[in-house]
Design a protein around this motif. Structure first.
Motif, short mmCIF file in Angstrom:
data_model
loop_
_atom_site.label_atom_id
_atom_site.label_comp_id
_atom_site.label_asym_id
_atom_site.label_seq_id
_atom_site.Cartn_x
_atom_site.Cartn_y
_atom_site.Cartn_z
N ILE A 1 0.86 -1.18 0.00
CA ILE A 1 0.00 0.00 0.00
C ILE A 1 0.90 1.23 0.00
N GLU A 2 0.31 2.34 -0.41
CA GLU A 2 1.09 3.58 -0.52
C GLU A 2 1.13 4.28 0.83
N PHE A 3 1.98 3.76 1.69
CA PHE A 3 2.14 4.33 3.02
C PHE A 3 3.55 3.98 3.50
N ASP A 4 4.10 4.81 4.37
CA ASP A 4 5.46 4.59 4.85
C ASP A 4 5.55 3.25 5.59
N LYS B 1 -1.71 17.87 12.52
CA LYS B 1 -1.03 18.69 11.51
C LYS B 1 -0.25 17.84 10.51
N GLY B 2 0.28 16.70 10.95
CA GLY B 2 1.01 15.84 10.03
C GLY B 2 2.32 16.43 9.55
N SER B 3 3.15 16.93 10.45
CA SER B 3 4.41 17.57 10.08
C SER B 3 5.56 16.57 10.10
N LEU C 1 20.00 14.88 18.92
CA LEU C 1 20.31 16.11 18.19
C LEU C 1 21.73 16.58 18.50
N LYS C 2 22.15 16.42 19.74
CA LYS C 2 23.52 16.80 20.11
C LYS C 2 24.54 15.94 19.39
N SER C 3 24.26 14.63 19.26
CA SER C 3 25.18 13.73 18.55
C SER C 3 25.25 14.06 17.06
N LEU C 4 24.19 14.73 16.55
CA LEU C 4 24.16 15.12 15.14
C LEU C 4 24.72 16.52 14.92
N GLY C 5 25.20 17.14 15.98
CA GLY C 5 25.74 18.49 15.86
C GLY C 5 24.69 19.57 15.87
N LYS C 6 23.52 19.27 16.48
CA LYS C 6 22.42 20.26 16.56
C LYS C 6 21.98 20.43 18.01
N PRO C 7 22.88 20.87 18.88
CA PRO C 7 22.50 20.94 20.31
C PRO C 7 21.42 21.98 20.60
N ASP C 8 21.26 22.98 19.72
CA ASP C 8 20.29 24.05 19.99
C ASP C 8 18.99 23.88 19.19
N ALA C 9 18.84 22.78 18.50
CA ALA C 9 17.64 22.57 17.69
C ALA C 9 16.40 22.48 18.57
N LYS C 10 15.31 23.06 18.09
CA LYS C 10 14.04 23.07 18.83
C LYS C 10 13.09 21.97 18.36
N SER C 11 13.45 21.28 17.29
CA SER C 11 12.59 20.21 16.77
C SER C 11 13.48 19.12 16.20
N ILE C 12 12.91 17.97 16.07
CA ILE C 12 13.63 16.83 15.51
C ILE C 12 12.80 16.26 14.37
N SER C 13 13.45 15.99 13.25
CA SER C 13 12.75 15.53 12.05
C SER C 13 12.96 14.04 11.83
N VAL D 1 8.04 10.65 16.22
CA VAL D 1 8.23 11.57 15.11
C VAL D 1 7.45 11.09 13.89
N ARG D 2 7.47 9.79 13.62
CA ARG D 2 6.75 9.26 12.46
C ARG D 2 5.24 9.30 12.68
N LEU D 3 4.79 9.00 13.89
CA LEU D 3 3.35 9.09 14.17
C LEU D 3 2.87 10.52 14.10
N ASN D 4 3.72 11.45 14.48
CA ASN D 4 3.37 12.86 14.37
C ASN D 4 3.04 13.23 12.92
#
Length: 731
Positions: free
Chosen positions: A45-48, A87-89, A115-127, A388-391
């Motif tokens: 089916i066409e879904f992740d 919202k489905g973001s 996020l810190k391990s990815l070099g984004k310690p100040d990020a406000k969201s995670i994708s 994150v995926r359910l969001n």
């Protein structure tokens, strides 16, 4: 207080509307009898697929209603506001996590660490992209919490070797998060159990070694010829019992003649089937001279490795000596038959014994336990990925599961729609993947939809199977073998070929013309078949006449056919009967007068009415359920695809609004003046009605047929005979 649900009528049944976070949070309380679907597959089916994999708790490849409810509860409990899930973001704001709960606090802390391990310690969201990178990096760690230890997890050479040995003796090695083969607590337990059993079996074998270290090789040489030696001595006994059997036990002469006729090879199967040596009375078995050449090498090895060390250097073997040799290896044979731990035998007896007395089991077990100690961290990372995926995906899944909102709103394609099929000047959007062709063949016809099943292939030689519903247009040009073009949901193109057609009505209009088209096709087929038979018969006569004449002879002229008087009479009777029937039919038709149009309409309805009625009934029952059920869904409602919805699912070719069309076709075939024919037919019908006087009541006296034609009119009154004159009176 019950949640105030909103429903709409779509597809002939009531569907719940889930549009707010409150609706989503209340989903566990919604009666499942009101759900459109109760299960769907995780593939096809066409879904992740990764999102579906995280929801599929029992990993059986299907999402059921309880698993979807668990996913909804799990997500809502970890969010401050369930409306954020609507919202489905692609990115999840860290501030939307409910850090007042233990689960939410752990998610927030883990997300910040990632996020810190990815070099984004100040990020406000995670994708989702952030979680994928973090999981990829974590999977490459020596210990990643999955309980699977590949050899790269240690730098110790001895442990690396031991891990490779365990994997070589494991039928289906487990793979860690990084896709590498590794050992687990279960595989280690099984391996070292086999080591212990095989070691014990090897120890028992010390008691059954008649030739010491050479026993194994000698037993192999004995086993290689054992059946053939037994066969030889059995033949000797038969020949000793009755000399007349000598020819039979040595092989018939016919066998040798057949061998001599071929390119002879001493290792040929035919030679190998012959006796081990020539049977002559009570003769011992020769071991060097006179041995079947196909068995010579094996007999020589047997003589060197078995006979010589046990009996001595002899070139002949008696039946008693043979039985003594077999008896000497009886204990060894019983021990071999009782072998256990065969899966580790490939390591060799010395290595098996070495592993058995080592502490490798404890060392490898310690590595597995160390990896398992990282499981909480792995689960925490997976939980971040899941939220994150359910969001992004939860609301979309609910609206393609609990209701078919995307399908019936026509604002986008539903998850079960695989793409668009372009075929026969149409674009079909109701296309579904077919995973199980047999199940689809039994279920899909129950949908009452006209389906074309297609095999797909792209430039990479990848294949796929789909079923497309034709819900508009005609079926005249659809046939097995026709080709089209399919675009999947990612816009990639596939070659499509029709492999099967499931016929059902497409529309009432198409059903109206169906009887006439079928009748026309039947007439065409009969004419073609008759012409083919006549042509074949004519060709046969010509060939027969040409082949039956001698050289130089000429065919006699065919005598002229005579017409039988009886045949002429029969033809006259037939023509008369047909003419009378046609006249009666026309008379009855013209007898309708002004009701003739209604009579014509009635005739048309008698022909097309049944087909239209069947089409109308089937179109009212055209159901999406069987099509999806055949592909692993569990549709819980009668999802009707009515005529207006069907018309939107199959788009027919139309010229663009701003285009122009030049109707002068230089290659157009000469058209038939149907309008003129229709006018002539109307005039003939009108003349017939006037001739039979059916319209006299509506015409002036001067224009009536009885006035114009007089006594010649079919309905003119027949004059009564004049009364006879009275005889003259008598004087």
């Amino acid at each position: 207080m019950p949640h105030p649900w909103k429903f709409i009528r779509a597809g002939g049944f009531d569907q719940v509307q889930i549009t707010t976070g409150a609706d989503l949070a209340a989903l566990p309380t919604l009666d499942q009898k009101l759900w459109v679907a109760l299960a769907c597959p995780t593939t096809g089916i066409e879904f992740d697929e990764r999102t579906l994999e995280l929801i599929d708790l029992d990993k059986d490849g299907r999402i059921r209603a309880p698993e979807l409810i668990d996913a909804v509860k799990w997500a809502v409990e970890r969010m401050k506001d369930a409306d954020d899930l609507v919202k489905g973001s692609d990115a999840l704001a860290l501030s939307s996590l409910d850090v007042e709960t233990d689960s939410g606090k752990l998610l927030g802390r883990t997300a910040k660490t990632l996020l810190k391990s990815l070099g984004k310690p100040d990020a406000k969201s995670i994708s989702i992209a952030d979680t994928e990178k973090a999981l990829e990096a974590f999977s490459k760690e020596a210990f990643n919490g999955d309980g699977v230890v590949p050899e790269e997890s240690t730098s110790d050479a001895a442990l690396k070797t031991a891990i490779r040995e365990v994997l070589s003796c494991t039928a289906a090695p487990d793979k860690d998060r990084g896709g590498k083969d590794g050992v687990t607590a279960v595989s280690l337990e099984a391996f070292f159990k086999e080591i212990a059993l095989h070691t014990e079996w090897l120890a028992k074998g010390e008691e059954h070694r008649p030739l010491g270290d050479d026993t194994a090789a000698a037993f192999a040489a004995l086993s290689a010829v054992r059946n053939k030696v037994d066969d030889y001595f059995a033949r000797v006994k038969v020949a000793t019992y009755d000399p007349r059997a000598l020819m039979a036990v040595n092989g018939e002469e016919k066998q040798y003649l057949e061998l001599a006729a071929k390119d002879l090879n001493v290792t040929a199967a035919e030679v190998e089937k012959l006796p081990l040596a020539q049977v002559v009375g009570d003769r011992p078995l020769p071991l060097v001279t006179g041995v079947n050449p196909a068995w010579f090498d094996r007999v020589l090895a047997f003589q060197a490795q078995v006979v010589k060390p046990i009996i001595g250097d002899k070139d002949r073997l008696t039946d008693a000596e043979w039985k003594a040799i077999v008896l000497k290896f009886a204990g060894h044979q019983a021990w071999v038959s009782a072998k256990v731990g065969a899966s580790v035998e490939k390591l060799g007896a010395a290595r098996v014994k070495e592993i058995a007395i080592s502490d490798l089991h404890e060392q490898l077990g310690a590595l597995v336990r160390e990896d398992e100690d990282h499981e909480p961290l792995a689960l925490a990372i997976e939980s971040v990925e899941k939220i994150v995926r359910l969001n992004r995906d939860l609301m979309k899944l609910v609206n393609n599961f609990v209701s078919f909102r995307d399908f019936y709103s026509r604002e986008g394609l539903a998850t079960f729609q695989a793409g668009t099929l372009y075929l026969d000047t149409r674009a079909c959007e109701l296309t579904v993947r077919v995973a199980d062709a047999a199940k689809h063949a039994s279920m899909a016809p129950l949908s009452n939809a006209y389906l074309v099943c297609c095999d797909l292939k792209n430039a990479k030689q990848e294949t796929m199977h789909i079923a497309a519903a034709m819900t508009a247009g005609d079926v005249d040009n659809l046939m097995v073998g026709r080709n089209g073009l399919f675009y999947d949901r990612k816009g990639k193109d596939w070659d499509a070929t029709i492999t099967k057609i499931i016929e059902n009505p497409i529309s009432v209009r198409q059903a109206f013309w169906s009887p006439y088209k079928k009748a026309l096709r039947a007439v065409e087929e009969q004419i073609a078949a008759r012409a083919a038979r006549e042509e074949a018969a004519s060709d046969a006569k010509v060939v027969s006449a040409a082949t039956s004449l001698p050289d130089g002879a000429q065919a006699e002229p065919t005598p002229p056919r005579t017409i039988d008087i009886g045949t002429v009479a029969a033809l006259g009777v037939a023509v008369g009967g047909i003419t009378a029937a046609l006249g009666a039919l026309l008379g009855a038709f013209f007898g309708l007068g002004l009701w003739m149009p209604l009579g014509l309409l009635g005739l048309v309805l008698c022909i097309s009415g049944p087909s239209m009625a069947i089409a109308w009934l089937k179109l009212r029952k055209r159901n999406l359920g069987p099509i999806l059920d055949a592909n692993g869904w569990a549709v819980n409602a009668q999802a009707i695809v009515n005529v207006p919805l069907g018309a939107s699912l199959t788009k027919e070719a139309k010229l663009p609004p701003s285009s122009t069309l030049d109707l002068r076709d230089p290659y157009a075939a000469k058209t038939t003046p149907w309008g003129l024919y229709a006018l002539l037919l109307v005039l003939v019908l009108a003349a017939g009605a006037w001739y039979f006087g059916k319209v006299d009541a509506y015409l002036p006296i001067q224009a009536r047929s009885v006035t114009v034609l007089g006594a010649s009119a079919p309905h003119a009154a027949t004059p009564s005979p004049a009364p006879a004159a009275d005889p003259p009176a008598a004087p």
